[in-house]
Scaffold this active site. Sequence first.
Site, PDB file in Angstrom:
ATOM      1  N   GLY A  93      41.030  29.916  48.484  1.00  0.00           N
ATOM      2  CA  GLY A  93      42.455  30.191  48.458  1.00  0.00           C
ATOM      3  C   GLY A  93      42.820  30.501  47.021  1.00  0.00           C
ATOM      4  N   ARG A  96      43.783  29.933  41.057  1.00  0.00           N
ATOM      5  CA  ARG A  96      44.355  30.091  39.706  1.00  0.00           C
ATOM      6  C   ARG A  96      45.375  31.218  39.676  1.00  0.00           C
ATOM      7  NH1 ARG A  96      39.844  32.960  35.801  1.00  0.00           N
ATOM      8  NH2 ARG A  96      38.903  34.365  37.327  1.00  0.00           N
ATOM      9  N   GLY A 129      42.338  26.472  36.636  1.00  0.00           N
ATOM     10  CA  GLY A 129      43.441  27.359  36.971  1.00  0.00           C
ATOM     11  C   GLY A 129      43.808  28.341  35.882  1.00  0.00           C
ATOM     12  N   ARG A 182      49.363  41.061  38.136  1.00  0.00           N
ATOM     13  CA  ARG A 182      48.929  42.333  38.721  1.00  0.00           C
ATOM     14  C   ARG A 182      49.979  42.846  39.683  1.00  0.00           C
ATOM     15  NH1 ARG A 182      45.464  39.170  42.301  1.00  0.00           N
ATOM     16  NH2 ARG A 182      43.676  39.400  40.925  1.00  0.00           N
ATOM     17  N   ASP A 263      37.134  37.636  50.713  1.00  0.00           N
ATOM     18  CA  ASP A 263      38.386  37.176  50.118  1.00  0.00           C
ATOM     19  C   ASP A 263      38.842  38.084  48.983  1.00  0.00           C
ATOM     20  OD1 ASP A 263      35.966  35.806  49.025  1.00  0.00           O
ATOM     21  OD2 ASP A 263      37.363  35.140  47.492  1.00  0.00           O
ATOM     22  N   ASN A 264      38.011  39.048  48.591  1.00  0.00           N
ATOM     23  CA  ASN A 264      38.385  40.030  47.569  1.00  0.00           C
ATOM     24  C   ASN A 264      38.714  41.394  48.173  1.00  0.00           C
ATOM     25  OD1 ASN A 264      37.941  38.157  45.561  1.00  0.00           O
ATOM     26  ND2 ASN A 264      35.874  38.850  45.110  1.00  0.00           N
TER      27      ASN A 264
END
Length: 468
Positions: A93, A96, A129, A182, A263-264
């Site tokens: 999940g 960070r 993080g 981002r 997850d990317n």
Amino acid sequence: MRAEPQPADYQPDTAIDALAEWLGAPVAPADFPETRVRFRSDRWAANVGLADLSDEDWAQNFGRFVPLEGNMPRPLALKYHGHQFRVYNPDIGDGRGFLYAQMRDASGRLIDLGTKGSGQTPFSRAGDGRLTLKGAVREILATEMLEALGVNTSKTFSVVETGEQLMRDDEPSPTRSAVMVRLSHSHIRIGTFQRLLAFEETEQMEALVGYCLEHFPGPMPPEDAPGREAPAVMLMHQVVERMADLAASYMVAGFVHGVLNTDNMNITGESFDYGPWRWLPTWDPSFTAAYFDHGGLYAFGRQPEALHWNCGQLAVALRLLADSEPLIAAMNRFGPLYMEAIARRWCWRLGVEPRGVEQDSTLVSACEKAMREGGQGPDVYFFTHRGGRNATGELGEILGGYEPIGIAHEYWSDPTPQSMLIDEVEGLWSHIDRYDNWEPLHTKVEALRLMGQAHGEPPEPRGHVQPD
């Protein structure tokens, strides 16, 4: 000539509110010792109505994460699972980062502002993080280079140095810290769907599919596609189209992402979450970016396979809503769509008018052969032969039938092309690390943007995100 991002008024739109209760966990940002604005992308800030912020306000919004007016009152760390190097991991999940704000851009598309290095969350596990300043600088370079080469990528919106000293095993420590923001069209991952499958949360899966179709719309599946009216099937087709184009764009750019875990993988087909990336020094399908990728799973030449495999994991998750047959039919389109995208994008970067997939594939094969035999990397090769110039022998014969396009820009008269090999990356970081000299970085960014203008608008596949 490539069009610059267009200015817009600030239009907050927190569409994620409809999913927030189960999609993420509210979190608080870290309280950093300092916030020094080091990079702000005013061209993309203008596109979402935020370019007029002073540096002081910028530091407050993107270093302290004071909420933007009318936007999310509290950040949301997103929940997801994922296959990491094809091993399923339910314990991930946003560890960070978090979703900080949503708004509309100049074309009406929904935009996310998400963070990296903004502090610990419930999903941080043993991590601190944080993000190193070097990692943030590398992300600036990756996204600027990819955008210039026509790849559908997230944009590095902001980098703020935060005044902490971080310890890392894979670089000299202690090292400087930063928080990055981002800009993306979404932060919904394939791993987001995998988590809902793991808990068999059918209602939430239906809601997530509906959210994606509403806010990241694409074309309908082909008329002969089975089950094409079903929402899950529609989404599957769109993601396959986008991933096939993304895979092709990596190959034509000579880019190695390094960590193509589920997850990317953004379901908009937008590349993001950059770690140990590299650009090819020579045309080598076995070249890897991550030092820990011992088996070459995500080597340069295996990236299309990786993205296809990841699409398969989305299909598995969507079995919660749809039968296998129509999902498999969507998966089977990946190969032909990838070949079409390679041909389309190859001709675009080479600066010639496409002539059809069969002929263009012959051109691609001839160029690959020439690069291998000549020991050249794609940056030098495409630059040297832009518009068919300097082509001899077999390649000259093939290119003789192609019409050159996009060769008038001053960039094509430079003595050498822009590139992003690791030695230059380390050199740019060294100026910052040793002397706090940011000028070489800013000069490089401007040079990359000029290269992007020279290439012009990249070709778009059917499945790219349209304004909703």
